[in-house]
Motif scaffolding. Structure first.
Motif, PDB file in Angstrom:
ATOM      1  N   GLU A   1     -29.482   9.686  39.413  1.00  0.00           N
ATOM      2  CA  GLU A   1     -30.276   9.389  40.608  1.00  0.00           C
ATOM      3  C   GLU A   1     -31.736   9.591  40.236  1.00  0.00           C
ATOM      4  O   GLU A   1     -32.071  10.525  39.499  1.00  0.00           O
ATOM      5  CB  GLU A   1     -29.928  10.332  41.767  1.00  0.00           C
ATOM      6  N   THR A   2     -32.599   8.754  40.750  1.00  0.00           N
ATOM      7  CA  THR A   2     -34.028   8.802  40.417  1.00  0.00           C
ATOM      8  C   THR A   2     -34.572  10.226  40.525  1.00  0.00           C
ATOM      9  O   THR A   2     -34.307  10.939  41.491  1.00  0.00           O
ATOM     10  CB  THR A   2     -34.826   7.865  41.337  1.00  0.00           C
ATOM     11  N   VAL A   3     -35.344  10.597  39.491  1.00  0.00           N
ATOM     12  CA  VAL A   3     -35.924  11.936  39.409  1.00  0.00           C
ATOM     13  C   VAL A   3     -37.446  11.785  39.437  1.00  0.00           C
ATOM     14  O   VAL A   3     -38.013  11.051  38.630  1.00  0.00           O
ATOM     15  CB  VAL A   3     -35.496  12.643  38.102  1.00  0.00           C
ATOM     16  N   SER A   4     -38.095  12.468  40.369  1.00  0.00           N
ATOM     17  CA  SER A   4     -39.560  12.472  40.407  1.00  0.00           C
ATOM     18  C   SER A   4     -40.013  13.814  40.955  1.00  0.00           C
ATOM     19  O   SER A   4     -39.207  14.609  41.437  1.00  0.00           O
ATOM     20  CB  SER A   4     -40.092  11.324  41.265  1.00  0.00           C
ATOM     21  N   ALA A   5     -41.322  14.041  40.908  1.00  0.00           N
ATOM     22  CA  ALA A   5     -41.860  15.301  41.415  1.00  0.00           C
ATOM     23  C   ALA A   5     -41.659  15.417  42.916  1.00  0.00           C
ATOM     24  O   ALA A   5     -41.524  16.517  43.445  1.00  0.00           O
ATOM     25  CB  ALA A   5     -43.335  15.409  41.066  1.00  0.00           C
ATOM     26  N   LEU A   6     -41.594  14.290  43.601  1.00  0.00           N
ATOM     27  CA  LEU A   6     -41.429  14.295  45.051  1.00  0.00           C
ATOM     28  C   LEU A   6     -39.970  14.252  45.481  1.00  0.00           C
ATOM     29  O   LEU A   6     -39.664  14.513  46.640  1.00  0.00           O
ATOM     30  CB  LEU A   6     -42.184  13.105  45.668  1.00  0.00           C
TER      31      LEU A   6
END
Length: 156
Positions: free
Chosen positions: A102-107
């Protein structure tokens, strides 16, 4: 008096008995000191079988024990205490590679598959966004979150 007469003619047996007792005691202590003393007792037994005087037997046994403690024991202890470091828990995943599911980002906390398990993940570099299918490496684990960084790939 009978026992002393027997002991005078069978001093080797006393040395052997001492070696056996010290060897058995080493099984309890496991510090490799008593086994070195047992080796010295065996040297005393050999000296007794050769017919050397008791004083010489004692000196040889003591010398062999001290020599074994000084020369043999340190290398044996080093060899027994060396080996791979055992990593347990989350630390065993550090440096392992996984795949973003699943997409991983700081937000947005995403998910990665690590060693067959799904972990929540954040990017180690908070400016990155990691897409599903991207190969990542675990750089840190805080709580139940893996902090990952993309693994560079060679593109044709």
């Amino acid at each position: 008096m009978e026992f002393l007469d027997w002991l005078r003619t069978h001093v080797w047996a006393a040395w052997l008995g001492a070696a056996i007792v010290l060897g058995l005691a080493e099984m309890v202590s496991l510090d490799l000191v008593l086994i070195m003393l047992a080796g010295g007792a065996l040297v005393g037994m050999v000296a007794a079988l050769l017919g050397l005087p008791v004083g010489v037997q004692v000196v040889l046994a003591a010398g062999a024990s001290v020599a074994a403690l000084a020369l043999v024991r340190p290398s044996m202890v080093r060899r027994l205490h060396s080996g791979p470091d055992l990593t347990l828990g989350h630390d065993k995943l550090l440096g392992h590679q996984g795949v973003v599911t699943e997409t991983v980002s700081a937000l947005q906390t995403g998910r990665v598959r690590l060693d067959g398990e799904i972990w929540s993940a954040q990017p180690y570099d908070h400016t990155l966004t990691l897409q599903p299918g991207q190969v990542v490496e675990v750089l840190e684990i805080r709580g139940a979150t893996a902090y990952v960084h993309p693994v560079p790939t060679l593109e044709a």
